[in-house]
Design a protein around this motif. Structure first.
Motif, PDB file in Angstrom:
ATOM      1  N   UNK A  38      -6.691 -75.526 -32.112  1.00 41.65           N
ATOM      2  CA  UNK A  38      -7.933 -75.890 -31.423  1.00 41.65           C
ATOM      3  C   UNK A  38      -8.911 -76.362 -32.482  1.00 41.65           C
ATOM      4  N   UNK A  39      -9.126 -77.658 -32.553  1.00 42.04           N
ATOM      5  CA  UNK A  39      -9.955 -78.244 -33.596  1.00 42.04           C
ATOM      6  C   UNK A  39     -10.623 -79.517 -33.076  1.00 42.04           C
ATOM      7  N   UNK A  40     -11.385 -80.172 -33.918  1.00 43.32           N
ATOM      8  CA  UNK A  40     -12.055 -81.415 -33.530  1.00 43.32           C
ATOM      9  C   UNK A  40     -11.022 -82.475 -33.148  1.00 43.32           C
ATOM     10  N   UNK A  41     -11.412 -83.361 -32.254  1.00 43.89           N
ATOM     11  CA  UNK A  41     -10.565 -84.466 -31.782  1.00 43.89           C
ATOM     12  C   UNK A  41      -9.282 -84.010 -31.080  1.00 43.89           C
ATOM     13  N   UNK A  42      -9.335 -82.896 -30.392  1.00 38.44           N
ATOM     14  CA  UNK A  42      -8.173 -82.395 -29.648  1.00 38.44           C
ATOM     15  C   UNK A  42      -8.190 -82.897 -28.201  1.00 38.44           C
ATOM     16  N   UNK A  43      -9.198 -83.656 -27.843  1.00 35.11           N
ATOM     17  CA  UNK A  43      -9.454 -84.067 -26.460  1.00 35.11           C
ATOM     18  C   UNK A  43      -8.228 -84.689 -25.776  1.00 35.11           C
ATOM     19  N   UNK A  44      -7.387 -85.440 -26.467  1.00 36.63           N
ATOM     20  CA  UNK A  44      -6.238 -86.082 -25.829  1.00 36.63           C
ATOM     21  C   UNK A  44      -4.932 -85.342 -26.004  1.00 36.63           C
ATOM     22  N   UNK A 109     -22.485 -76.143 -31.925  1.00 38.83           N
ATOM     23  CA  UNK A 109     -23.207 -77.417 -31.840  1.00 38.83           C
ATOM     24  C   UNK A 109     -22.462 -78.577 -32.511  1.00 38.83           C
ATOM     25  N   UNK A 110     -22.297 -79.663 -31.749  1.00 39.67           N
ATOM     26  CA  UNK A 110     -21.656 -80.866 -32.243  1.00 39.67           C
ATOM     27  C   UNK A 110     -20.140 -80.907 -32.072  1.00 39.67           C
ATOM     28  N   UNK A 111     -19.495 -79.777 -31.876  1.00 41.07           N
ATOM     29  CA  UNK A 111     -18.033 -79.758 -31.799  1.00 41.07           C
ATOM     30  C   UNK A 111     -17.504 -80.379 -30.511  1.00 41.07           C
ATOM     31  N   UNK A 112     -18.077 -80.026 -29.388  1.00 36.85           N
ATOM     32  CA  UNK A 112     -17.645 -80.610 -28.118  1.00 36.85           C
ATOM     33  C   UNK A 112     -17.862 -82.118 -28.144  1.00 36.85           C
ATOM     34  N   UNK A 113     -19.001 -82.544 -28.649  1.00 34.82           N
ATOM     35  CA  UNK A 113     -19.304 -83.968 -28.737  1.00 34.82           C
ATOM     36  C   UNK A 113     -18.339 -84.700 -29.671  1.00 34.82           C
ATOM     37  N   UNK A 114     -17.702 -83.962 -30.576  1.00 36.21           N
ATOM     38  CA  UNK A 114     -16.722 -84.540 -31.505  1.00 36.21           C
ATOM     39  C   UNK A 114     -15.297 -84.418 -30.974  1.00 36.21           C
ATOM     40  N   UNK A 115     -15.172 -84.175 -29.673  1.00 36.23           N
ATOM     41  CA  UNK A 115     -13.860 -84.155 -29.059  1.00 36.23           C
ATOM     42  C   UNK A 115     -13.171 -82.811 -28.989  1.00 36.23           C
ATOM     43  N   UNK A 116     -13.894 -81.731 -29.224  1.00 35.53           N
ATOM     44  CA  UNK A 116     -13.306 -80.404 -29.132  1.00 35.53           C
ATOM     45  C   UNK A 116     -13.503 -79.886 -27.709  1.00 35.53           C
TER      46      UNK A 116
END
Length: 123
Positions: A38-44, A109-116
Motif C-alpha cells: 500500500x503506497x503512492x500510485x497504487x490507484x490502478x 495529507x497529500x497521499x490520496x491525491x498522489x494516487x494512494x
C-alpha cells in the motif's frame, strides 16, 4: 419407510455442507499493491482483477507513514475522511470486501491525491 427418510435427511445435510463449503472456499486474498504494498500510485493496482464479497484485501505498509481508511464515494472522490469512517493503522491490515463498492484511501495529507486510493467493486 424410516430408512428412506433417514437417507433423505442425510443427503440434504450433505448437500447443505457442500454448498456452504463451496461458497467460502472461493474467497480470495489479495495483497494491495503486490510486492510494493500500500503506497503512492497504487490507484490502478486492481485493474484486470475480479473481486467477490468475502474476498480479503491485505494492506501492507509502514504505519508510521501511512494508514488505510474505508470511506464512501464522496470521501474517495474528494480525498477526505467522512465522520464514522473506519481507520486502520497496523501496517498489516486485512479487510473483507462487502458486496458492492468498497473505497479505501490513505488519510495522510497529500497521499490520496498522489494516487494512494482504490475503489473496488465486489460481486
Amino acid at each position: 419407510m424410516a430408512e428412506g427418510r433417514d437417507i433423505a435427511i442425510t443427503a440434504t445435510v450433505l448437500v447443505c455442507c457442500l454448498l456452504l463449503h463451496c461458497d467460502t472456499s472461493h474467497a480470495g486474498t489479495y495483497t494491495v499493491g503486490g510486492a510494493k504494498g500500500w503506497t503512492l500510485n497504487v490507484v490502478g493496482w486492481h485493474y484486470g482483477r475480479s473481486f467477490k464479497a468475502g474476498d480479503i484485501l491485505v494492506f501492507n505498509y509502514n504505519p508510521a507513514a501511512h494508514d488505510v481508511v474505508s470511506v464512501n464515494r464522496v470521501g474517495y472522490n474528494a480525498c477526505t475522511v467522512p465522520r464514522a469512517s473506519k481507520v486502520y493503522h497496523t501496517g498489516k491490515d486485512e479487510i473483507m470486501l462487502v458486496r458492492g463498492q468498497n473505497f479505501f484511501i490513505c488519510s495522510v495529507p497529500g497521499h490520496c491525491q498522489s494516487g494512494m486510493k482504490i475503489a473496488i467493486t465486489a460481486i
